[in-house]
Scaffold this motif. Structure first.
Motif, PDB file in Angstrom:
ATOM      1  N   GLU A  21       0.843  -1.177   0.000  1.00  0.00           N
ATOM      2  CA  GLU A  21       0.000   0.000   0.000  1.00  0.00           C
ATOM      3  C   GLU A  21       0.888   1.240   0.000  1.00  0.00           C
ATOM      4  O   GLU A  21       2.034   1.205   0.450  1.00  0.00           O
ATOM      5  CB  GLU A  21      -0.915  -0.007   1.223  1.00  0.00           C
ATOM      6  CG  GLU A  21      -1.936  -1.136   1.183  1.00  0.00           C
ATOM      7  CD  GLU A  21      -2.938  -1.051   2.313  1.00  0.00           C
ATOM      8  OE1 GLU A  21      -2.719  -0.249   3.247  1.00  0.00           O
ATOM      9  OE2 GLU A  21      -3.947  -1.768   2.257  1.00  0.00           O
ATOM     10  N   ARG A  22       0.357   2.335  -0.487  1.00  0.00           N
ATOM     11  CA  ARG A  22       1.120   3.572  -0.567  1.00  0.00           C
ATOM     12  C   ARG A  22       0.232   4.712  -0.110  1.00  0.00           C
ATOM     13  O   ARG A  22      -0.947   4.772  -0.433  1.00  0.00           O
ATOM     14  CB  ARG A  22       1.583   3.803  -2.012  1.00  0.00           C
ATOM     15  CG  ARG A  22       2.433   5.052  -2.218  1.00  0.00           C
ATOM     16  CD  ARG A  22       2.556   5.375  -3.695  1.00  0.00           C
ATOM     17  NE  ARG A  22       3.183   4.304  -4.456  1.00  0.00           N
ATOM     18  CZ  ARG A  22       4.446   4.310  -4.837  1.00  0.00           C
ATOM     19  NH1 ARG A  22       5.228   5.318  -4.532  1.00  0.00           N
ATOM     20  NH2 ARG A  22       4.934   3.311  -5.540  1.00  0.00           N
ATOM     21  N   THR A  67       6.877  16.633   2.569  1.00  0.00           N
ATOM     22  CA  THR A  67       5.899  15.622   2.172  1.00  0.00           C
ATOM     23  C   THR A  67       6.625  14.451   1.533  1.00  0.00           C
ATOM     24  O   THR A  67       7.535  14.640   0.725  1.00  0.00           O
ATOM     25  CB  THR A  67       4.893  16.216   1.173  1.00  0.00           C
ATOM     26  OG1 THR A  67       4.243  17.335   1.779  1.00  0.00           O
ATOM     27  CG2 THR A  67       3.844  15.194   0.775  1.00  0.00           C
ATOM     28  N   CYS A  68       6.240  13.248   1.912  1.00  0.00           N
ATOM     29  CA  CYS A  68       6.879  12.062   1.331  1.00  0.00           C
ATOM     30  C   CYS A  68       5.864  10.935   1.234  1.00  0.00           C
ATOM     31  O   CYS A  68       4.791  10.985   1.839  1.00  0.00           O
ATOM     32  CB  CYS A  68       8.084  11.630   2.155  1.00  0.00           C
ATOM     33  SG  CYS A  68       7.695  11.088   3.817  1.00  0.00           S
ATOM     34  N   GLN A  69       6.211   9.927   0.459  1.00  0.00           N
ATOM     35  CA  GLN A  69       5.351   8.763   0.302  1.00  0.00           C
ATOM     36  C   GLN A  69       5.805   7.635   1.217  1.00  0.00           C
ATOM     37  O   GLN A  69       6.993   7.485   1.493  1.00  0.00           O
ATOM     38  CB  GLN A  69       5.360   8.290  -1.145  1.00  0.00           C
ATOM     39  CG  GLN A  69       4.679   9.241  -2.100  1.00  0.00           C
ATOM     40  CD  GLN A  69       4.483   8.624  -3.468  1.00  0.00           C
ATOM     41  OE1 GLN A  69       4.804   7.456  -3.693  1.00  0.00           O
ATOM     42  NE2 GLN A  69       3.947   9.391  -4.382  1.00  0.00           N
ATOM     43  N   ARG A  70       4.828   6.863   1.686  1.00  0.00           N
ATOM     44  CA  ARG A  70       5.117   5.650   2.454  1.00  0.00           C
ATOM     45  C   ARG A  70       4.678   4.435   1.655  1.00  0.00           C
ATOM     46  O   ARG A  70       3.591   4.422   1.074  1.00  0.00           O
ATOM     47  CB  ARG A  70       4.328   5.637   3.775  1.00  0.00           C
ATOM     48  CG  ARG A  70       4.755   6.606   4.808  1.00  0.00           C
ATOM     49  CD  ARG A  70       4.124   6.267   6.157  1.00  0.00           C
ATOM     50  NE  ARG A  70       2.673   6.150   6.085  1.00  0.00           N
ATOM     51  CZ  ARG A  70       1.910   5.738   7.102  1.00  0.00           C
ATOM     52  NH1 ARG A  70       2.471   5.373   8.242  1.00  0.00           N
ATOM     53  NH2 ARG A  70       0.598   5.678   6.981  1.00  0.00           N
ATOM     54  N   GLY A 124      -0.244  -7.607  -0.386  1.00  0.00           N
ATOM     55  CA  GLY A 124      -1.346  -8.005  -1.252  1.00  0.00           C
ATOM     56  C   GLY A 124      -2.283  -8.909  -0.477  1.00  0.00           C
ATOM     57  O   GLY A 124      -2.814  -8.541   0.571  1.00  0.00           O
ATOM     58  N   THR A 125      -2.487 -10.130  -0.968  1.00  0.00           N
ATOM     59  CA  THR A 125      -3.314 -11.112  -0.249  1.00  0.00           C
ATOM     60  C   THR A 125      -2.466 -12.095   0.549  1.00  0.00           C
ATOM     61  O   THR A 125      -3.006 -12.985   1.209  1.00  0.00           O
ATOM     62  CB  THR A 125      -4.195 -11.891  -1.250  1.00  0.00           C
ATOM     63  OG1 THR A 125      -3.355 -12.549  -2.205  1.00  0.00           O
ATOM     64  CG2 THR A 125      -5.142 -10.952  -1.980  1.00  0.00           C
TER      65      THR A 125
END
Length: 398
Positions: free
Chosen positions: A244-245, A323-326, A351-352
């Motif tokens: 996830e992001r 600001t940054c992405q995780r 994912g799953t």
């Protein structure tokens, strides 16, 4: 995962979103079939290929017979809540209308229940918002990313008279979200467009994609300095599949005159007020003073509130933000049963695929105290129970 990037170089409005979705391949007939479930008569949808400054796209129009269109937020929310729309689009549409309603209530100084929609209560706006929610569901993008929204200057005429740009409701809707100067005296971002973007998308840089399709939603005007288009770029995640992001803000400050008691209390307050993480690290600062770097991770919408808390609760006189992405694993809360009682755990997925199960410290501590057993022993027991749960999950997924 299918990802849609909204390139808002020329703004965003409800009709532009609808046009974009149809241009990306969502059948207009499928949107119409869902809209027919609403008790809103007297309109007709149409779609046609149009171009703006040499770039072709799809323009969706709503021909309306209705003249009187004042509705309250409560009227619209009740209509949606009792409709037979699919659950996902119905709840997205309700969130969008509520976001607009809360903004209008703030602007006019009235309770949400007393908000009367004028332009947004019209049939064409209802069709735009609900149609966008339905179309996005049909498109099936698991992630929607939006560029910062370009805001204008000047004035716009509306039901209440001549208002400044950006419209007051648009500014309220976009609180806590990134915006840029649109260098235009035309309204580029409407309240409806702002609310749709705010509710359906995360605001982040262009994502890593394997590009599949590009679509253009055509706006109703021909702007003098740019094509009046909303561009959508559709693709599959090129990397970090299964992760996830999201986008977060880092708040940071250096302190050389705070006591450990104050810092400990500050960490507790930040975490209780919604900070995602808080950490201290040692520094050697000016005048040979030992100091502390405070780093807090926050949701973008919480940035100003948590920065204000730091300034009020510590000796800091300034906060740096970035600001940054995780990239992160999906997590679910669960419990495992042990011989001493239940313990809360986190299920961590890529994912799953269930990667691991992590015991929750507070739950383990409570069980250790209640059972009078050493905490390390409780952790071992919980990990054994968690391993059984993991094997059960793998068996079910086969």
């Amino acid at each position: 995962m299918k990802t849609l990037y909204l390139d808002t170089f020329s703004g965003i409005s409800g009709d532009m979103v609808l046009g974009l979705l149809v241009d990306l391949g969502v059948p207009l007939e499928a949107i119409e079939a869902e809209l027919a479930k609403l008790p809103v008569p007297g309109y007709r949808l149409g779609a046609a290929r149009q171009s703006r400054r040499g770039i072709a796209g799809t323009q969706v129009t709503v021909a309306v017979e209705e003249q009187h269109h004042h509705r309250t937020w409560s009227d619209i929310d009740a209509m949606l809540a009792t409709s037979s729309l699919k659950t996902g689009p119905r709840e997205v549409a309700r969130r969008i209308f509520k976001r607009i309603g809360v903004a209008e209530a703030a602007v006019h100084g009235v309770p949400l229940e007393a908000v009367h929609f004028h332009e947004v209560g019209a049939v064409d706006s209802i069709v735009d918002i609900v149609g966008a929610a339905v179309g996005l569901d049909l498109l099936g993008a698991g992630r929607i990313v939006c560029a910062p929204l370009p805001l204008s200057s000047g004035t716009v005429s509306c039901a209440h008279g001549v208002f400044p740009l950006p419209a007051p409701a648009t500014l309220e809707i976009l609180r806590g979200l990134p915006v840029v100067d649109g260098h235009s005296d035309q309204e580029l971002v409407t309240p409806t467009g702002a609310a749709i973007a705010a509710e359906i998308a995360e605001f982040a840089p262009f994502p890593d994609l394997i590009l599949e399709r590009v679509g253009y939603g055509v706006g109703s005007r021909d702007l003098p300095d740019r094509p009046n288009l909303l561009r959508g770029i559709l693709g599959r995640a090129a990397a970090s599949a299964g992760l996830e992001r999201d986008t977060v803000t880092l708040l940071e400050t250096h302190l050389d005159d705070s006591t450990p008691e104050v810092l400990g209390y500050l960490m507790e307050r930040l975490l209780s007020e919604g900070a995602l993480d808080v950490a201290f690290s040692p520094l050697q600062m000016k005048k040979n003073r030992p100091g502390v770097r405070l780093t807090a991770v926050a949701k973008m919408e919480d940035t100003d509130r948590l920065a204000r808390l730091i300034l009020r609760q510590s000796s800091a006189i300034g906060i740096r933000t970035s600001t940054c992405q995780r990239l992160k694993l999906r997590r679910e809360a669960a419990t495992v049963q042990t011989e001493f009682g239940q313990v809360q755990v986190k299920l961590l997925f890529e994912g799953t695929n269930l990667l691991r199960i992590a015991p929750e410290y507070e739950s383990c501590r409570a069980l250790a105290s209640a059972s009078r057993r050493p905490l390390p022993e409780i952790y071992r027991i919980v990990e054994q129970a968690a391993d059984k749960k993991r094997l059960e999950h793998e068996g079910k997924s086969r």
